[in-house]
Write an enzyme that holds these catalytic residues in place. Structure first.
Site, PDB file in Angstrom:
ATOM      1  N   LYS A 108       0.864  -1.184   0.000  1.00 23.08           N
ATOM      2  CA  LYS A 108       0.000   0.000   0.000  1.00 23.08           C
ATOM      3  C   LYS A 108       0.894   1.225   0.000  1.00 23.08           C
ATOM      4  O   LYS A 108       2.023   1.175   0.485  1.00 23.08           O
ATOM      5  CB  LYS A 108      -0.870   0.016   1.261  1.00 23.08           C
TER       6      LYS A 108
HETATM    7  N1  GLU Z   1      -7.225   0.133  -3.015  1.00 23.69           N
HETATM    8  C1  GLU Z   1      -7.991  -1.037  -3.284  1.00 23.69           C
HETATM    9  C2  GLU Z   1      -7.988  -1.963  -2.086  1.00 23.69           C
HETATM   10  O1  GLU Z   1      -7.845  -1.554  -0.973  1.00 23.69           O
HETATM   11  C3  GLU Z   1      -7.582  -1.695  -4.586  1.00 23.69           C
HETATM   12  C4  GLU Z   1      -6.163  -2.159  -4.651  1.00 23.69           C
HETATM   13  C5  GLU Z   1      -5.719  -2.614  -6.034  1.00 23.69           C
HETATM   14  O2  GLU Z   1      -6.527  -2.638  -6.952  1.00 23.69           O
HETATM   15  O3  GLU Z   1      -4.542  -2.938  -6.156  1.00 23.69           O
HETATM   16  O4  GLU Z   1      -8.224  -3.135  -2.209  1.00 23.69           O
END
Ligand code: GLU
Length: 422
Positions: A108
């Site tokens: 993240k």
């Molecule tokens: N931000 C989204 C999540 O928390 C999507 C992450 C992604 O598509 O890599 O799952």
């Protein structure tokens, strides 16, 4: 609307997986490996503002695990972004991808910024400088960002363009998959934007299948009307659910007979939030939680369902569209009262699953129809729900513990087979 953070979010995330690890007897070193992220990248970079002054920003990219595939996870732009939050969010991505059975790891990123206070041109410069600062820490076979709270497809397009330019002309066409959640024009996938909300709807459908409830007899309250909350509310109301209360950072509104979600989406696009929507009653934030509803869908930030709020809630099902919305205290309250929780790593996996599809389409330069994407998404999520229900029956535990157990089964098997280097 944000509750003060009572304990480290990363600690909460670790406790969640450790409960399941205890249940299924995960041993060292896998436990310790999964407790801390593999890499923590923190960058500080300057950006020129429209008035000619400079501002320093701090950005994070936390790479939790790549045992199942390249690091994968969104980038958040929010004033509360800090190392603790991003570490927790990165860990959740590892378990989310493992549970979905897709060959991706967990990561993240984030920048501590309130995007509402900056112009589009300034945001573009922030995205480009952040991408440049991350440099070779990301890559289509290494670490693949995506949108999250406060970021969107336009920002992913800028990220991809910046990365492609850093890579040089010979590699430009090969690096589209460095980021997912791009616009369709730039190599995004059909169905990606609505995918997380659609996955939340599938979670609701799945629960209806288990309990014999009918979608068109359910009342639903939704916290958050961003990408996830708005698409979920639209899809659920199309299936006959009564969306009776919606809250966001501008306020809370409700309508006993159900809100007109299409009209609300138009209103929010014009006014920036749900507050003031005609044909609705203005409510307080606490009424968002205390108004009786069959289903409550937190689709905003973490730590929103606290112990005191949980005590005052009157609902049968919580579907965690947001990451980490339920505090451990609230979790105990819900367990005591028999409120079912579909955990975040299962409920909101639709986004990353279609991100995986986008990455595959970028690799092959062949693009799929929206129907195709939705059907493949449904199959993957249904299998994940089935696996969780089966594991829950074996372990006699909560749905969250079972979801972690399924993910851990897969992670542990790979660690066991690969061992650790050297
Ligand atoms: N931000 C989204 C999540 O928390 C999507 C992450 C992604 O598509 O890599 O799952």
């Amino acid at each position: 609307m944000d509750a003060p953070r009572q304990r480290s979010l990363h600690q909460t995330a670790v406790e969640q997986f450790q409960r399941a690890a205890d249940l299924i007897g995960v041993v060292e070193p896998t436990r310790s490996i999964l407790t801390e992220p593999k890499n923590e990248v923190i960058v500080n970079f300057p950006v020129e503002l429209d008035d000619g002054t400079w501002e320093m920003f701090t950005g994070y990219r936390i790479q939790h695990s790549n045992i199942l595939g390249p690091f994968k996870g969104g980038i958040r732009f929010h004033p509360d972004v800090d190392l603790d939050e991003v570490k927790a969010l990165a860990q959740w991505m590892t378990f989310k991808c493992a549970l979905a059975g897709i060959p991706l790891g967990g990561a993240k990123g984030g920048v501590t910024i309130d995007p509402g206070n900056y112009s589009t041109a300034e945001l573009q410069r922030v995205v480009r400088r952040f991408t440049h600062a991350l440099g070779s820490n990301i890559g289509p076979e290494h670490d693949i960002p995506a949108p999250d709270v406060g970021t969107n497809s336009q920002m992913m397009d800028w990220l991809m363009d910046t990365y492609a330019n850093i890579c040089g002309p010979a590699n430009r066409q090969m690096v589209k998959g460095v980021v997912t959640g791009k616009s369709l024009a730039t190599g995004g996938s059909a169905g990606r934007e609505a995918a997380t909300g659609r996955g939340v709807l599938y979670a609701l459908r799945y629960w209806c299948g288990e309990t014999g409830e009918r979608l068109d007899s359910l009342s639903v309250s939704v916290q958050g009307f961003g990408n996830v909350g708005s698409h979920f509310a639209r899809l659920a109301s199309e299936e006959g659910c009564r969306i009776q209360v919606v809250g966001d950072h501008t306020g809370t509104i409700g309508a006993e007979k159900g809100l007109d979600i299409e009209a609300l989406s138009v209103w929010v696009a014009e006014h920036g939030g749900v507050a003031g929507f005609p044909d609705s009653d203005e409510m307080t934030t606490e009424e968002l939680f205390s108004t009786p509803a069959d289903v409550f869908v937190p689709a905003a930030l973490e730590n929103q369902l606290t112990g005191p709020r949980a005590t005052g809630m009157d609902c049968r099902l919580i579907i965690e569209a947001a990451n980490g919305p339920t505090t451990p205290e609230a979790e105990d309250v819900f367990a005591d009262r028999g409120v079912e929780i579909v955990p975040d790593i299962l409920a909101n996996a639709g986004g990353v699953v279609v991100s995986y599809f986008e990455w595959l389409q970028n690799k092959s330069a062949r693009y799929w129809s929206e129907e195709d994407v939705d059907e493949r998404l449904r199959t993957i999520l249904w299998d994940a729900h089935d696996a969780v229900v089966a594991r829950r029956a074996e372990l006699g535990c909560t749905r969250r513990e079972a979801a972690y157990a399924v993910a851990l089964d897969r992670l542990v098997e790979v660690y066991d087979r690969r061992g650790i280097f050297p």
